[in-house]
Design an enzyme around this catalytic site. Structure first.
Site, PDB file in Angstrom:
ATOM      1  N   ASP A  85      58.805  21.125  -6.510  1.00  0.00           N
ATOM      2  CA  ASP A  85      57.781  21.803  -7.312  1.00  0.00           C
ATOM      3  C   ASP A  85      58.410  22.126  -8.660  1.00  0.00           C
ATOM      4  O   ASP A  85      59.635  22.099  -8.809  1.00  0.00           O
ATOM      5  CB  ASP A  85      57.309  23.094  -6.617  1.00  0.00           C
ATOM      6  CG  ASP A  85      55.943  23.546  -7.101  1.00  0.00           C
ATOM      7  OD1 ASP A  85      54.943  23.272  -6.396  1.00  0.00           O
ATOM      8  OD2 ASP A  85      55.850  24.152  -8.192  1.00  0.00           O
TER       9      ASP A  85
ATOM     10  N   ARG B  69      46.344  36.343 -15.622  1.00  0.00           N
ATOM     11  CA  ARG B  69      47.632  35.936 -15.021  1.00  0.00           C
ATOM     12  C   ARG B  69      48.830  36.494 -15.796  1.00  0.00           C
ATOM     13  O   ARG B  69      49.895  36.700 -15.235  1.00  0.00           O
ATOM     14  CB  ARG B  69      47.728  34.410 -15.000  1.00  0.00           C
ATOM     15  CG  ARG B  69      46.724  33.733 -14.070  1.00  0.00           C
ATOM     16  CD  ARG B  69      47.365  33.445 -12.722  1.00  0.00           C
ATOM     17  NE  ARG B  69      46.480  32.760 -11.821  1.00  0.00           N
ATOM     18  CZ  ARG B  69      46.473  31.445 -11.635  1.00  0.00           C
ATOM     19  NH1 ARG B  69      47.313  30.667 -12.280  1.00  0.00           N
ATOM     20  NH2 ARG B  69      45.646  30.901 -10.777  1.00  0.00           N
TER      21      ARG B  69
HETATM   22  C1  SAM Z   1      47.646  24.027  -5.549  1.00  0.00           C
HETATM   23  S1  SAM Z   1      49.376  23.809  -5.282  1.00  0.00           S
HETATM   24  C2  SAM Z   1      49.395  22.412  -4.184  1.00  0.00           C
HETATM   25  C3  SAM Z   1      50.369  22.603  -3.033  1.00  0.00           C
HETATM   26  C4  SAM Z   1      50.368  21.486  -2.000  1.00  0.00           C
HETATM   27  N1  SAM Z   1      50.664  20.207  -2.570  1.00  0.00           N
HETATM   28  C5  SAM Z   1      49.053  21.421  -1.261  1.00  0.00           C
HETATM   29  O1  SAM Z   1      48.297  20.493  -1.465  1.00  0.00           O
HETATM   30  O2  SAM Z   1      48.777  22.331  -0.482  1.00  0.00           O
HETATM   31  C6  SAM Z   1      49.837  23.075  -6.846  1.00  0.00           C
HETATM   32  C7  SAM Z   1      51.332  23.118  -7.115  1.00  0.00           C
HETATM   33  O3  SAM Z   1      51.616  22.249  -8.205  1.00  0.00           O
HETATM   34  C8  SAM Z   1      52.713  22.786  -8.911  1.00  0.00           C
HETATM   35  N2  SAM Z   1      52.768  22.197 -10.268  1.00  0.00           N
HETATM   36  C9  SAM Z   1      51.950  22.431 -11.328  1.00  0.00           C
HETATM   37  N3  SAM Z   1      52.331  21.703 -12.385  1.00  0.00           N
HETATM   38  C10 SAM Z   1      53.396  20.980 -11.985  1.00  0.00           C
HETATM   39  C11 SAM Z   1      54.250  20.045 -12.635  1.00  0.00           C
HETATM   40  N4  SAM Z   1      54.076  19.696 -13.915  1.00  0.00           N
HETATM   41  N5  SAM Z   1      55.261  19.485 -11.912  1.00  0.00           N
HETATM   42  C12 SAM Z   1      55.455  19.814 -10.609  1.00  0.00           C
HETATM   43  N6  SAM Z   1      54.691  20.709  -9.951  1.00  0.00           N
HETATM   44  C13 SAM Z   1      53.681  21.284 -10.629  1.00  0.00           C
HETATM   45  C14 SAM Z   1      52.441  24.281  -8.911  1.00  0.00           C
HETATM   46  O4  SAM Z   1      53.622  25.030  -9.151  1.00  0.00           O
HETATM   47  C15 SAM Z   1      51.868  24.485  -7.511  1.00  0.00           C
HETATM   48  O5  SAM Z   1      52.842  24.917  -6.594  1.00  0.00           O
END
Ligand code: SAM
Length: 279
Positions: free
Chosen positions: A149, A40
């Site tokens: 996010d 990454r």
């Molecule tokens: C796999 S995606 C899930 C997207 C959506 N909720 C779904 O279920 O389709 C995970 C997301 O969590 C966000 N993320 C990771 N760590 C985070 C944090 N500490 N606070 C807020 N968002 C976070 C990432 O940037 C990413 O966009």
């Protein structure tokens, strides 16, 4: 000898980066994720002309490296998402959760929904389309639909409301594509009537939740807890509980649950969806 030194240096660089990511986002990167970190971060090394991970770490240590730190954190987030992902929560939302909340809020006429960790926005836009399609009575209500996010780059994409063909092919019914999107070159742009329903903001789950949001009726917190430690999951769910009305609803991802976590939620099955209610 020199190889051992280089491995040691790479290990130290990995440790530094995984600690930085843990502190900034709560994402846990075990030693077995070293390959993921390297792949990454490879584009960042190339873009900034660093030859090794250790060189990147030297730069990250500088107080002035704020933008670079954010770039590294964003490279490590997994943004996988789709419209109507796992379908059942959205069926439950349409058939039971929204009718129930709308009945309970009929005198205040307010509705507040939070799609947390929403990545490129497919989840809050799915919710917006469900509201627009099925609940015309909300026209006279104060509706707040927030998409948040940690990742500012992905939030920029969410705000643009522009999706490629592959993204609209995943989960979005053709009839909704034709009704709520318009062509924009090779892409599809979500119409303003849906785009303007969602307010996007940056929220890091690790930090205190913004109280300015007010109490929520429904929280989506899907497919993000999997990246965190048990303690962090508990802390985040406790904060979510405090933001949710006593009669509200919480949705987690398909592989996530509150099982074995010390939190004030209990599971309620609605159709084929698992939903969590405050106790
Ligand atoms: C796999 S995606 C899930 C997207 C959506 N909720 C779904 O279920 O389709 C995970 C997301 O969590 C966000 N993320 C990771 N760590 C985070 C944090 N500490 N606070 C807020 N968002 C976070 C990432 O940037 C990413 O966009």
């Amino acid at each position: 000898m020199s190889m051992a030194t280089s491995v040691g240096t790479t290990d130290k660089a990995f440790d530094y980066i995984s600690k930085m990511i843990l502190d900034a986002s709560a994402i846990v990167l075990d030693a077995n994720k070293a390959y993921l970190v390297e792949s990454r971060l490879a584009p960042i090394l190339r873009a900034h002309d660093f030859s090794t991970l250790a060189d990147l770490v030297e730069e990250l240590k500088k107080v002035s490296a704020r933008a670079l730190r954010q770039e590294v954190i964003e490279a490590m987030t997994t943004n996988e998402t789709s419209f109507f992902r796992d379908i059942h929560p959205f069926e439950a939302l349409k058939k039971q959760v929204l009718p129930d909340i709308l009945k309970k809020r009929s005198s205040e006429r307010t509705l507040r929904i939070w799609s947390n960790a929403c990545s490129s926005g497919q989840e809050p836009y799915t919710i917006a389309m469900i509201l627009r399609e099925n609940f015309p009575e909300l026209a006279g209500w104060k509706v707040k639909l927030i998409g948040s996010d940690l990742d500012t780059k992905i939030l920029g994409k969410a705000r643009s409301g522009i999706f490629n063909q592959t993204e609209v092919n995943r989960g979005l019914p053709m009839q909704l594509l034709l009704k709520y999107f318009e062509r924009d070159g090779l892409h599809w742009r979500i119409k303003e009537e849906i785009r303007s329903m969602v307010e996007f903001k940056q929220v890091n789950l690790v930090e205190p939740f913004p109280v300015s949001m007010g109490k929520l009726d429904i929280i989506f917190l899907r497919n993000v807890l999997i990246y965190f430690s048990v303690e962090m999951k508990q802390e985040i769910l406790s904060k979510a509980r405090r933001m949710l009305h006593n009669d509200g609803y919480l949705f987690l991802g398909g592989g996530e649950s509150v099982l074995n976590l010390a939190v004030d939620f209990e599971r309620e099955q609605i159709g084929k969806a698992n939903c969590y209610r405050p106790v």
